[in-house]
Write a protein that holds these residues in place. Structure first.
Motif, PDB file in Angstrom:
ATOM      1  N   GLY A   2     123.978  56.010 141.379  1.00 38.03           N
ATOM      2  CA  GLY A   2     122.632  55.702 141.452  1.00 38.03           C
ATOM      3  C   GLY A   2     121.812  57.142 140.981  1.00 38.03           C
ATOM      4  O   GLY A   2     122.266  58.221 141.314  1.00 38.03           O
ATOM      5  N   LEU A   3     120.583  56.833 140.491  1.00 39.93           N
ATOM      6  CA  LEU A   3     119.551  57.904 139.995  1.00 39.93           C
ATOM      7  C   LEU A   3     118.203  57.688 140.774  1.00 39.93           C
ATOM      8  O   LEU A   3     117.826  56.555 140.694  1.00 39.93           O
ATOM      9  CB  LEU A   3     119.675  58.116 138.477  1.00 39.93           C
ATOM     10  N   ARG A   4     117.649  58.801 140.990  1.00 37.44           N
ATOM     11  CA  ARG A   4     116.257  58.838 141.206  1.00 37.44           C
ATOM     12  C   ARG A   4     115.361  59.464 140.203  1.00 37.44           C
ATOM     13  O   ARG A   4     115.834  60.595 139.864  1.00 37.44           O
ATOM     14  CB  ARG A   4     115.807  59.351 142.759  1.00 37.44           C
ATOM     15  N   TYR A   5     114.425  58.822 139.790  1.00 32.69           N
ATOM     16  CA  TYR A   5     113.747  59.549 138.597  1.00 32.69           C
ATOM     17  C   TYR A   5     112.587  60.378 138.966  1.00 32.69           C
ATOM     18  O   TYR A   5     111.787  59.888 139.707  1.00 32.69           O
ATOM     19  CB  TYR A   5     113.361  58.426 137.365  1.00 32.69           C
ATOM     20  N   ILE A   6     112.263  61.595 138.375  1.00 33.21           N
ATOM     21  CA  ILE A   6     111.475  62.562 138.735  1.00 33.21           C
ATOM     22  C   ILE A   6     110.181  62.213 138.194  1.00 33.21           C
ATOM     23  O   ILE A   6     109.873  61.826 137.114  1.00 33.21           O
ATOM     24  CB  ILE A   6     111.775  64.003 138.248  1.00 33.21           C
ATOM     25  N   GLY A   7     109.010  62.214 139.223  1.00 37.62           N
ATOM     26  CA  GLY A   7     107.668  61.817 139.023  1.00 37.62           C
ATOM     27  C   GLY A   7     107.740  60.492 138.517  1.00 37.62           C
ATOM     28  O   GLY A   7     106.349  59.915 138.115  1.00 37.62           O
ATOM     29  N   LYS A   8     108.454  59.553 138.954  1.00 38.32           N
ATOM     30  CA  LYS A   8     108.181  58.250 138.598  1.00 38.32           C
ATOM     31  C   LYS A   8     108.755  57.343 139.899  1.00 38.32           C
ATOM     32  O   LYS A   8     109.688  57.783 140.740  1.00 38.32           O
ATOM     33  CB  LYS A   8     109.399  57.847 137.636  1.00 38.32           C
ATOM     34  N   ARG A   9     107.981  56.046 139.875  1.00 39.34           N
ATOM     35  CA  ARG A   9     108.741  54.964 141.074  1.00 39.34           C
ATOM     36  C   ARG A   9     109.807  54.286 140.431  1.00 39.34           C
ATOM     37  O   ARG A   9     109.494  53.226 139.968  1.00 39.34           O
ATOM     38  CB  ARG A   9     107.591  54.235 141.311  1.00 39.34           C
ATOM     39  N   ILE A  10     110.987  54.983 140.123  1.00 41.29           N
ATOM     40  CA  ILE A  10     112.177  54.318 139.500  1.00 41.29           C
ATOM     41  C   ILE A  10     113.257  54.742 140.118  1.00 41.29           C
ATOM     42  O   ILE A  10     113.533  55.979 140.464  1.00 41.29           O
ATOM     43  CB  ILE A  10     112.441  54.821 138.055  1.00 41.29           C
ATOM     44  N   LEU A  11     113.881  53.753 140.790  1.00 40.97           N
ATOM     45  CA  LEU A  11     115.413  53.884 141.434  1.00 40.97           C
ATOM     46  C   LEU A  11     116.421  53.057 140.880  1.00 40.97           C
ATOM     47  O   LEU A  11     116.116  51.939 140.618  1.00 40.97           O
ATOM     48  CB  LEU A  11     115.196  53.766 142.822  1.00 40.97           C
ATOM     49  N   THR A  12     117.573  53.754 140.522  1.00 36.47           N
ATOM     50  CA  THR A  12     118.597  52.691 139.951  1.00 36.47           C
ATOM     51  C   THR A  12     120.119  52.934 140.778  1.00 36.47           C
ATOM     52  O   THR A  12     120.040  54.197 141.043  1.00 36.47           O
ATOM     53  CB  THR A  12     118.809  53.109 138.538  1.00 36.47           C
ATOM     54  N   VAL A  13     120.775  51.830 140.804  1.00 36.33           N
ATOM     55  CA  VAL A  13     122.042  51.990 141.498  1.00 36.33           C
ATOM     56  C   VAL A  13     123.007  51.427 140.706  1.00 36.33           C
ATOM     57  O   VAL A  13     122.716  50.499 140.011  1.00 36.33           O
ATOM     58  CB  VAL A  13     121.904  51.467 142.956  1.00 36.33           C
ATOM     59  N   GLN A  14     124.258  51.777 140.640  1.00 34.90           N
ATOM     60  CA  GLN A  14     125.355  51.539 140.071  1.00 34.90           C
ATOM     61  C   GLN A  14     126.047  49.957 140.722  1.00 34.90           C
ATOM     62  O   GLN A  14     126.657  49.046 139.970  1.00 34.90           O
ATOM     63  CB  GLN A  14     126.513  52.399 139.823  1.00 34.90           C
ATOM     64  N   TYR A  15     125.904  50.173 141.874  1.00 38.48           N
ATOM     65  CA  TYR A  15     126.500  49.073 142.863  1.00 38.48           C
ATOM     66  C   TYR A  15     125.400  47.795 143.151  1.00 38.48           C
ATOM     67  O   TYR A  15     124.439  47.900 142.595  1.00 38.48           O
ATOM     68  CB  TYR A  15     126.965  49.521 144.174  1.00 38.48           C
ATOM     69  N   HIS A  16     125.809  46.903 143.943  1.00 39.61           N
ATOM     70  CA  HIS A  16     125.291  45.581 144.058  1.00 39.61           C
ATOM     71  C   HIS A  16     124.546  45.576 145.746  1.00 39.61           C
ATOM     72  O   HIS A  16     125.510  45.020 146.522  1.00 39.61           O
ATOM     73  CB  HIS A  16     126.121  44.289 143.887  1.00 39.61           C
ATOM     74  N   PRO A  17     123.564  46.056 145.809  1.00 38.82           N
ATOM     75  CA  PRO A  17     122.857  45.644 147.075  1.00 38.82           C
ATOM     76  C   PRO A  17     122.548  44.213 147.392  1.00 38.82           C
ATOM     77  O   PRO A  17     122.459  44.157 148.724  1.00 38.82           O
ATOM     78  CB  PRO A  17     121.494  46.596 147.046  1.00 38.82           C
ATOM     79  N   GLU A  18     122.618  43.334 146.676  1.00 40.51           N
ATOM     80  CA  GLU A  18     122.504  42.090 147.016  1.00 40.51           C
ATOM     81  C   GLU A  18     123.823  41.481 147.221  1.00 40.51           C
ATOM     82  O   GLU A  18     124.111  40.545 147.901  1.00 40.51           O
ATOM     83  CB  GLU A  18     121.926  41.122 145.734  1.00 40.51           C
ATOM     84  N   ALA A  19     124.866  42.273 147.192  1.00 39.43           N
ATOM     85  CA  ALA A  19     126.292  41.763 147.615  1.00 39.43           C
ATOM     86  C   ALA A  19     126.989  40.502 147.090  1.00 39.43           C
ATOM     87  O   ALA A  19     126.511  40.245 145.853  1.00 39.43           O
ATOM     88  CB  ALA A  19     126.316  41.681 149.257  1.00 39.43           C
ATOM     89  N   CYS A  20     127.389  39.659 147.811  1.00 37.69           N
ATOM     90  CA  CYS A  20     127.758  38.075 147.491  1.00 37.69           C
ATOM     91  C   CYS A  20     128.823  38.323 146.151  1.00 37.69           C
ATOM     92  O   CYS A  20     128.249  37.971 144.951  1.00 37.69           O
ATOM     93  CB  CYS A  20     126.709  37.252 147.156  1.00 37.69           C
ATOM     94  N   PRO A  21     130.261  38.555 146.243  1.00 36.45           N
ATOM     95  CA  PRO A  21     130.808  38.801 147.847  1.00 36.45           C
ATOM     96  C   PRO A  21     130.565  40.412 147.964  1.00 36.45           C
ATOM     97  O   PRO A  21     130.326  41.192 147.295  1.00 36.45           O
ATOM     98  CB  PRO A  21     132.073  38.472 147.502  1.00 36.45           C
TER      99      PRO A  21
END
Length: 369
Positions: free
Chosen positions: A332-351
Motif C-alpha cells: 500500500g501507498l499513501r500519497y503526499i499532499g493528497k487524500r489518496i490511500l491505496t492498498v494491495q490487499y482486500h480490506p473487504e475480505a470474503c473470503p
C-alpha cells in the motif's frame, strides 16, 4: 470421466472431470484459503486463470448465491483434491459440480494439489490446459507450444460492468440507510470489482455509483462525488494504458481516492512508478501485512500476481504505507499532499479475515476531512 491438467513444462496431472468438459488453456494459480471457495470462483480478479485450492476438501457447504462476488464464475477452471459431492448446509442451494456445469467452467477433482502447489511455488506460475482428451506424445509437443503462448489479455473489459448503476446506502441488515451521519456519494471505477466492496461502503452510509472500466475521468468528476473508489481486478496492470491515462486525471483532482489491488497498481503506474510480476503471487486469507502508521500487523485476504516496485516510487509523490511481512513486497501507498490511500490487499475480505475493514472508515474520514 478422466480429466488432465497439462502444464507448460510438460508436467501432467490426472483426475476426474467436474463441471464442463470443454478444453481450456489458462494461467494456473493456487489459493491457500480454507473456506470461501464460492467467493474465489466468482471473484473477477481470477479472470484468465484457473484456481488450485490447497485445502484438501472443497464443496462441503455447497453453493449459496448470496455469497457470490459477481453474477457468475469468472475464472477459467477449478482444481481440487477432493470434492464433497453431497454438501451439508442449510444455506446450500446447489453443488459445486452442478454450479460449474451451469456456467460451463471445467474442473478437475482428485489431483494431487499438494504436489501441484509445490511445483508452482518452485517454478513459478505456469500456463496449463484442462482437458478430457488423451494426447499422444507427438500431439503433446505441438500442444505445449500453444500452452506456452497463452497470455492473459483483455480481462478487465470482460469482467467490468457494462452500464452505470447506483447502489443505495444500507443499514447492516440490508435495509435502507437510517444512520445519523450524512450519506456520502462514492464513485466506483469498476475494473473487476467484488460485490463486497460495494456492500462495505453501503454499510457505512455510502451511496455507490458504479462506472464501467472505460469511463472517462471527466464523467466521474462531473458527477461531483464525495470520494472515488478504484476496485480490484484481473490481469497485468500495464495492459490498461487507456485506464491509466484516466486515473492520472483522477489523481490531479482534489477528491479523496481509495484504491484496492489492481486499483492500487493503476494509481502507482499513473504517477510514474512501475509494477512487476510476482513468482507465484499472493492468493489466500492468511497474509500478514504491517501498517507502518500504527505499527500493527493485520492478517489479510489477498489475490494478486503483480506488485508495485517501491524503488520506482518517487518520494515526493508517495510513501510506503503497508508491506507484506512474509516477503517485504509493497502492500500500500499513501500519497503526499493528497487524500489518496491505496492498498494491495482486500480490506473487504470474503473470503478471509475482516481485520482491515478499518480502511473503509479511513476512506470515510478522508471524505469528511
Amino acid at each position: 470421466m478422466d480429466a488432465f491438467l497439462i502444464l507448460e513444462d510438460g508436467s501432467t496431472f490426472q483426475g476426474s472431470s467436474i463441471g464442463s468438459t470443454r478444453e481450456v488453456i489458462s494461467e494456473i494459480v493456487f489459493n491457500t484459503s480454507m473456506t470461501g471457495y464460492l467467493e474465489v470462483l466468482t471473484d473477477p480478479s481470477y479472470a484468465g486463470q484457473a484456481a488450485v485450492m490447497t485445502y484438501p476438501l472443497i464443496g462441503s457447504y455447497g453453493v449459496c448465491a448470496e455469497d457470490m462476488e459477481s453474477e457468475r464464475p469468472q475464472l477459467d477452471g477449478f482444481l481440487v483434491r477432493e470434492l464433497s459431492r453431497m454438501p451439508s448446509n442449510f444455506r446450500s442451494e446447489n453443488t459445486i459440480q452442478n454450479f460449474l456445469k451451469k456456467y460451463d467452467i471445467p474442473g478437475i477433482a482428485g489431483i494431487d494439489t499438494r504436489q501441484l502447489t509445490k511445483l508452482l511455488r518452485d517454478r513459478g506460475t505456469m500456463n496449463g490446459m484442462i482437458t478430457t482428451k488423451r494426447y499422444s506424445m507427438e500431439e503433446k509437443e505441438a500442444l505445449l507450444l500453444r500452452i506456452r503462448a497463452y497470455r492473459v489479455t483483455g480481462v478487465v473489459k470482460r469482467v467490468s460492468t457494462r452500464e452505470v448503476y447506483t447502489a443505495e446506502a444500507q443499514n447492516a441488515d440490508g435495509s435502507r440507510y437510517t444512520g445519523e451521519a450524512a450519506i456520502r456519494r462514492v464513485a466506483l471505477l469498476d475494473v473487476g470489482a467484488k460485490r463486497n466492496i460495494i456492500r462495505s461502503l453501503q454499510r457505512l452510509g455510502c451511496e455507490v455509483t458504479v462506472y464501467p472500466s472505460d469511463t472517462r475521468a471527466e464523467i466521474i468528476l462531473g458527477a461531483n462525488p464525495d470520494g472515488i473508489m478504484i476496485s480490484n481486478g484481473p490481469g497485468d496492470p500495464k495492459e490498461n494504458a487507456e485506464i491509466i491515462e484516466e486515473v492520472k486525471k483522477l489523481y490531479r483532482a482534489e477528491i479523496p481516492i481509495f484504491a484496492i489491488c489492481l486499483g492500487h497498481q493503476l494509481m502507482a503506474l499513473a504517477t510514474g512508478a512501475d509494477t512487476y510480476k510476482l513468482k507465484y503471487g499472493h492468493r489466500g486469507g492468511n497474509h500478514p501485512v504491517k501498517d507502518l502508521e500504527s505499527g500493527r500487523v493485520y492478517i489479510s485476504s489477498q489475490n494478486h500476481g503483480y506488485a508495485v516496485d517501491t524503488a520506482t516510487v518517487r518520494p515526493e509523490i508517495a510513501k510506503e504505507a503497508f508491506y507484506n511481512v512474509n516477503d517485504r513486497t509493497n502492500e500500500g501507498l499513501r500519497y503526499i499532499g493528497k487524500r489518496i490511500l491505496t492498498v494491495q490487499y482486500h480490506p473487504e475480505a470474503c473470503p478471509g479475515p475482516r481485520d482491515s475493514e478499518y480502511l473503509f472508515r479511513r476512506f470515510i474520514d478522508m471524505m469528511e476531512a
